[in-house]
Scaffold this motif. Structure first.
Motif, PDB file in Angstrom:
ATOM      1  N   PRO A 325     117.764 112.951  21.534  1.00 27.66           N
ATOM      2  CA  PRO A 325     117.733 114.060  22.500  1.00 27.66           C
ATOM      3  C   PRO A 325     116.658 115.096  22.193  1.00 27.66           C
ATOM      4  O   PRO A 325     116.041 115.643  23.105  1.00 27.66           O
ATOM      5  CB  PRO A 325     119.138 114.674  22.378  1.00 27.66           C
ATOM      6  CG  PRO A 325     119.988 113.572  21.837  1.00 27.66           C
ATOM      7  CD  PRO A 325     119.103 112.816  20.918  1.00 27.66           C
ATOM      8  N   PHE A 355     121.756 120.703  23.066  1.00 23.77           N
ATOM      9  CA  PHE A 355     121.514 119.620  22.103  1.00 23.77           C
ATOM     10  C   PHE A 355     122.212 119.908  20.774  1.00 23.77           C
ATOM     11  O   PHE A 355     122.901 119.045  20.214  1.00 23.77           O
ATOM     12  CB  PHE A 355     120.010 119.446  21.896  1.00 23.77           C
ATOM     13  CG  PHE A 355     119.636 118.836  20.570  1.00 23.77           C
ATOM     14  CD1 PHE A 355     119.961 117.521  20.281  1.00 23.77           C
ATOM     15  CD2 PHE A 355     118.981 119.581  19.598  1.00 23.77           C
ATOM     16  CE1 PHE A 355     119.624 116.953  19.051  1.00 23.77           C
ATOM     17  CE2 PHE A 355     118.644 119.026  18.377  1.00 23.77           C
ATOM     18  CZ  PHE A 355     118.973 117.713  18.109  1.00 23.77           C
ATOM     19  N   GLY A 360     123.948 117.218  18.216  1.00 28.35           N
ATOM     20  CA  GLY A 360     122.613 116.726  17.896  1.00 28.35           C
ATOM     21  C   GLY A 360     122.235 116.919  16.439  1.00 28.35           C
ATOM     22  O   GLY A 360     121.455 116.156  15.891  1.00 28.35           O
ATOM     23  N   TRP A 378     123.512 117.477  30.534  1.00 28.76           N
ATOM     24  CA  TRP A 378     122.718 118.590  30.012  1.00 28.76           C
ATOM     25  C   TRP A 378     121.973 119.302  31.110  1.00 28.76           C
ATOM     26  O   TRP A 378     121.846 120.508  31.112  1.00 28.76           O
ATOM     27  CB  TRP A 378     121.729 118.082  28.969  1.00 28.76           C
ATOM     28  CG  TRP A 378     122.375 117.667  27.708  1.00 28.76           C
ATOM     29  CD1 TRP A 378     123.710 117.678  27.426  1.00 28.76           C
ATOM     30  CD2 TRP A 378     121.724 117.170  26.557  1.00 28.76           C
ATOM     31  NE1 TRP A 378     123.935 117.208  26.175  1.00 28.76           N
ATOM     32  CE2 TRP A 378     122.738 116.890  25.605  1.00 28.76           C
ATOM     33  CE3 TRP A 378     120.404 116.920  26.220  1.00 28.76           C
ATOM     34  CZ2 TRP A 378     122.447 116.375  24.352  1.00 28.76           C
ATOM     35  CZ3 TRP A 378     120.114 116.421  24.968  1.00 28.76           C
ATOM     36  CH2 TRP A 378     121.118 116.156  24.046  1.00 28.76           C
TER      37      TRP A 378
END
Length: 548
Positions: A325, A355, A360, A378
């Motif tokens: 990502p 993220f 993430g 997102w």
């Protein structure tokens, strides 16, 4: 040379030194007389060495005075301490204000260019654009003036390397640190955008990292702060009336740094807008994560053609450790078509926060909160956050924090295993309290300085806990992934409320896993904030008033 000749030479050197010193105006008449009396009793070299050690003189000043070059050691109210660098327009000095005793960076346009109207206009443009900006991630403008034919501009002195120097010396940044650099640079660009300013020369050399030296290990929790500098190529728009101030050049001219310039800025510098800065920021982050330039032709012209026609090597093929990502965010920033990029820095900040909090960087999800939002959601979160760009980027107006009943300073000295865990638990709870205050809508309980001290102490004790194996490694990793990305208080405060709530739930779950035997007792302390998360900030106020 005999002894008599050496004495004569020393007397001549001393006389020439004091002649230059008087002309320089670095010292008052009284201080100068006192120095002359001292030199009659001690060798000049010994006196100067002592004065340098005490900070009265710098080595740069002494070298200039010994060479008889006194001119330019005092410019207006500023004493020149040393040279920081040279550029096409002039020299940047480290200087100190004589009355305020403040160390600054002083940019002086060269005497030849000072006579050139275009060069003076370029220099004054940087003054005008920079003085319109006041943001923690932009070097502050202090003063501008002309003294004895020298035009100068005074800005905040930033002690630390550029992003370019750091990566060149140390290699690619760790992902959490790169995310922090990206976030704070984006905050600076959002502030500039809100004031109608496009930088047009965003690059690692214009991103400074105060307080760091090339040998610093940034994974260890050293505070990462960004200062964006050099608005010399900036354009200025106001009230939708188009470009008010820009570089005087022909239509179609390309102005910028070839390795980081946006495609539309190559074809016509006047077409550059905030999305062009975002493209340059994407190239800069690519460089920070990969340790190499995205485009590097044999010549500047070939590099420009690559920006126009070639896609960069996929980031993850160079650095597989970069999360997919995050790589997608970087490549979106570097889209050839401006319409396919993030449209504002606020959009980028929202995507980066999504993220981080979607796992993430290894963020744990609270077991009662369900799965994290998938990547295809997102865009919805980003578009929602972009309606409130100031919530994503505005720095909170700080008020004096009330005295804390428990200091944030860590206890000094080496700790044993049990003491290390106790210290970690204390600091961890302090940090969770900061997150809790943000959720409750009272983020000013801790100052920036207190947060900085807390962050450094907590990341340091995390290393100690890992080394002594006093707690399960997976739980330590979860705590580290929660803490390390938020290296400044502002980056935490500026999160959207939904993200803060998710983060608070992750803190609660991690706390229960770290100390399961105290989970029920700790749950009572989380209860009020749970009401905040459940009912939202307005509901929290109502509940608090009702319970009171």
């Amino acid at each position: 040379m005999n002894l008599r000749d050496e004495n004569v030479a020393d007397e001549i050197s001393t006389w020439m030194f004091f002649r230059a010193l008087r002309a320089s105006r670095l010292l008052s008449a009284e201080t100068l007389e006192e120095l002359e009396r001292r030199v009659r009793e001690e060798p000049l070299a010994d006196v100067l060495r002592d004065l340098i050690d005490r900070g009265v003189f710098t080595q740069y000043q002494v070298d200039r005075l010994k060479a008889g070059k006194h001119h330019g050691l005092v410019i207006g109210q500023y004493h020149i301490l040393g040279e920081l660098g040279q550029g096409g327009c002039g020299v940047v000095y480290k200087a100190r204000h004589a009355l305020m005793d403040r160390v600054v960076a002083l940019k002086v346009i060269s005497s030849d260019l000072c006579k050139n109207k275009t060069a003076r206009d370029l220099f004054l443009r940087e003054v005008v654009t920079t003085t319109r900006l006041a943001h923690p991630n932009i070097a502050t403008a202090y003063d501008a003036d002309e003294f004895e034919g020298q035009v100068f501009f005074v800005i905040e002195f930033v002690e630390g390397p550029t992003l370019h120097a750091y990566v060149t010396d140390r290699g690619a940044l760790p992902v959490p640190v790169a995310c922090s650099v990206l976030l704070e640079t984006a905050q600076a660009l959002q502030h500039a955008n809100e004031n109608g300013i496009v930088h047009r020369d965003i690059k690692p050399a214009n991103i400074l990292l105060p307080g760091l030296v090339p040998q610093t290990n940034m994974v260890s929790g050293t505070l990462v702060l960004v200062k964006v500098v050099d608005f010399g190529l900036a354009s200025f728009r106001q009230g939708g009336r188009g470009i008010i101030t820009t570089i005087p050049c022909e239509e179609g001219a390309a102005i910028g740094t070839p390795a980081f310039i946006a495609p539309e800025q190559i074809t016509d510098v006047h077409k550059a807008d905030i999305r062009s800065d975002l493209y340059s920021l994407g190239c800069s982050l690519y460089f920070a994560l990969a340790g190499r330039l995205p485009f590097d032709g044999m010549t500047s012209e070939l590099t420009l053609f690559q920006h126009l026609d070639k896609e960069p090597t996929p980031l993850r093929s160079l650095q597989p450790s970069v999360p997919a990502p995050l790589a997608a965010i970087v490549h979106r920033l570097m889209a050839k078509n401006p319409a396919q990029r993030f449209q504002t820095p606020a959009d980028l900040i929202a995507a980066l926060n999504c993220f981080v909090l979607s796992g993430g960087l290894g963020f744990p999800e609270a077991r009662s909160d369900g799965p994290s939002a998938p990547p295809d959601q997102w865009e919805t979160d980003v578009s929602r956050n972009s309606r409130h760009p100031t919530r994503a980027t505005a720095m909170v107006q700080l008020r004096p924090a009330p005295p804390s009943s428990q200091p944030l300073l860590p206890r000094p000295g080496a700790l044993g295993g049990r003491e290390t865990v106790a210290e970690f638990r204390r600091l961890w709870r302090e940090w969770c309290a900061v997150v809790e205050d943000c959720v409750r809508g009272t983020p000013n309980q801790v100052t920036d300085g207190q947060y900085k001290t807390l962050y450094r102490a907590l990341t340091a004790v995390l290393r100690d806990v890992s080394e002594c194996s006093a707690l399960p490694p997976e739980q330590i990793d979860r705590a580290r992934s929660l803490i390390e990305p938020w290296v400044t208080r502002a980056s935490l405060v500026n999160l959207e409320y939904k993200m803060l709530a998710s983060m608070w739930r992750s803190c609660r779950a991690t706390d229960a896993d770290l100390w399961p035997e105290q989970a029920q007792k700790s749950a009572n302390g989380w209860l009020m904030t749970a009401a905040c998360v459940a009912f939202g900030l307005a509901g929290c106020v109502a509940v608090w008033l009702g319970l009171r």
